[in-house]
Design an enzyme around this catalytic site. Structure first.
Site, mmCIF file in Angstrom:
data_model
loop_
_atom_site.group_PDB
_atom_site.id
_atom_site.type_symbol
_atom_site.label_atom_id
_atom_site.label_comp_id
_atom_site.label_asym_id
_atom_site.label_seq_id
_atom_site.Cartn_x
_atom_site.Cartn_y
_atom_site.Cartn_z
ATOM 1 C CG HIS A 4 -47.862 -63.581 6.216
ATOM 2 N ND1 HIS A 4 -49.125 -63.073 6.397
ATOM 3 C CD2 HIS A 4 -47.071 -62.534 5.904
ATOM 4 C CE1 HIS A 4 -49.097 -61.756 6.220
ATOM 5 N NE2 HIS A 4 -47.861 -61.402 5.916
ATOM 6 C CB ALA A 5 -47.230 -63.947 0.593
ATOM 7 C CG HIS A 34 -47.803 -57.064 -2.158
ATOM 8 N ND1 HIS A 34 -48.093 -55.756 -1.841
ATOM 9 C CD2 HIS A 34 -47.064 -57.548 -1.121
ATOM 10 C CE1 HIS A 34 -47.552 -55.457 -0.665
ATOM 11 N NE2 HIS A 34 -46.928 -56.530 -0.209
ATOM 12 C CD GLU A 35 -45.169 -60.834 -0.744
ATOM 13 O OE1 GLU A 35 -43.996 -60.449 -0.522
ATOM 14 O OE2 GLU A 35 -46.105 -60.633 0.059
ATOM 15 C CG HIS A 38 -41.910 -56.526 -1.201
ATOM 16 N ND1 HIS A 38 -41.850 -55.299 -0.566
ATOM 17 C CD2 HIS A 38 -43.063 -57.100 -0.768
ATOM 18 C CE1 HIS A 38 -42.908 -55.145 0.208
ATOM 19 N NE2 HIS A 38 -43.667 -56.226 0.105
ATOM 20 C CD GLU A 62 -45.181 -53.851 2.577
ATOM 21 O OE1 GLU A 62 -45.857 -54.599 1.841
ATOM 22 O OE2 GLU A 62 -44.239 -54.263 3.286
ATOM 23 C CG HIS A 164 -48.822 -57.546 9.736
ATOM 24 N ND1 HIS A 164 -49.830 -58.281 9.149
ATOM 25 C CD2 HIS A 164 -47.909 -57.296 8.760
ATOM 26 C CE1 HIS A 164 -49.542 -58.466 7.867
ATOM 27 N NE2 HIS A 164 -48.399 -57.883 7.606
ATOM 28 C CE1 TYR A 174 -47.995 -54.776 4.312
ATOM 29 C CE2 TYR A 174 -47.832 -54.303 6.662
ATOM 30 C CZ TYR A 174 -47.458 -55.057 5.560
ATOM 31 O OH TYR A 174 -46.542 -56.074 5.701
#
Length: 265
Positions: A4-5, A34-35, A38, A62, A164, A174
């Site tokens: 899971h990223a 997306h990552e 962060h 997010e 989650h 999210y």
């Protein structure tokens, strides 16, 4: 191996990393954006005091990378050398592109909401162990209009199939991020002087947009989230209007396709 990223800020300074099992495909290309969102956020607010080194709220964190990912247009792919200019889809292919986006962005909204509706019900005691699964499927029907394909009972635990839920990760972030990202994206396109359809906008390489975006990110949690939102978008209120504007061509097409039909459950 946990594939899971996730994005990691190792030293609250310069050592930021992404942990994921990467495959060469479009989904992981978007996930990397997306990552990295962060990570760039973590880098931007690293000058804040420790208590303020976080997103303005969970939805902001997010949404940052997803805002940039919305700028992954065919023209952007040409600019970075991943797409032959001769293969850029023409405007008549936009409905297909928007349908693909809507399946991820719009169809997600009811699911994103019901996850924490269920979790909060469990934490409050309103949903008891005796009806964990029934409550889950009731919410799925209420918000998504779907039901299990086979009979389920309390010997099953369908919510646990969601990472989650099993990992006790809050999920409202999210849901909020799906709205924030379009609000951020529309503001960025406006700042870049974009005049065409919103879904075709890419602000890749625009230094002024980057400067303004960074000004919001570096605030971290030092200001209430409406102030952080206002710093970049000019508005203090969360709104779905930008998402509606983005998908307007698709909505026009869907209304024509569904004319005379009653949709819903």
């Amino acid at each position: 191996m946990i594939c899971h990223a996730s994005a990691w800020d190792i030293d609250a300074k310069d050592d930021v990393r992404v942990k994921m099992c990467i495959k060469v495909n479009s989904d992981d290309f978007t996930t990397i954006h997306h990552e990295l969102g962060h990570n760039y956020y973590q880098r931007a607010y690293n000058t804040q005091s420790f208590l303020y080194q976080n997103g303005a709220n969970d939805g902001f964190h997010e949404a940052i990378g997803d805002t940039i990912a919305l700028s992954i247009t065919p023209q952007y792919l040409v600019q970075i050398g991943l797409l032959d200019p001769a293969k850029v889809p023409s405007a008549d292919k936009d409905v297909g592109l928007l349908l693909r986006q809507a399946m991820d962005k719009v169809a997600f909204l009811p699911f994103g909401l019901l996850i924490d509706k269920w979790r909060w019900g469990v934490f409050s005691g309103q949903i008891t162990p005796a009806n964990y699964n029934k409550a889950w499927n009731d919410l799925r029907l209420q918000y998504q209009g779907i039901a299990p394909p086979v009979a389920r009972d309390e010997t099953d635990f369908d919510p646990g199939a969601k990472y989650h839920v099993a990992g006790s990760v809050p999920y409202a972030r999210y849901f909020l991020a799906r709205l924030y990202q379009f609000q951020f994206f529309e503001a960025a396109c406006r700042q870049a002087g974009w005049k065409g359809p919103l879904h075709r906008c890419s602000f890749y390489g625009n230094k002024e947009v980057g400067r303004r975006f960074h000004a919001m990110l570096e605030l971290g949690q030092s200001k209430p989230w409406p102030e952080a939102l206002q710093a970049f978008t000019g508005s203090r209120e969360l709104s779905g209007k930008s998402m509606v504007a983005y998908f307007k061509p698709l909505m026009t097409w869907l209304q024509a396709q569904n004319k005379g039909r009653t949709c819903g459950w």
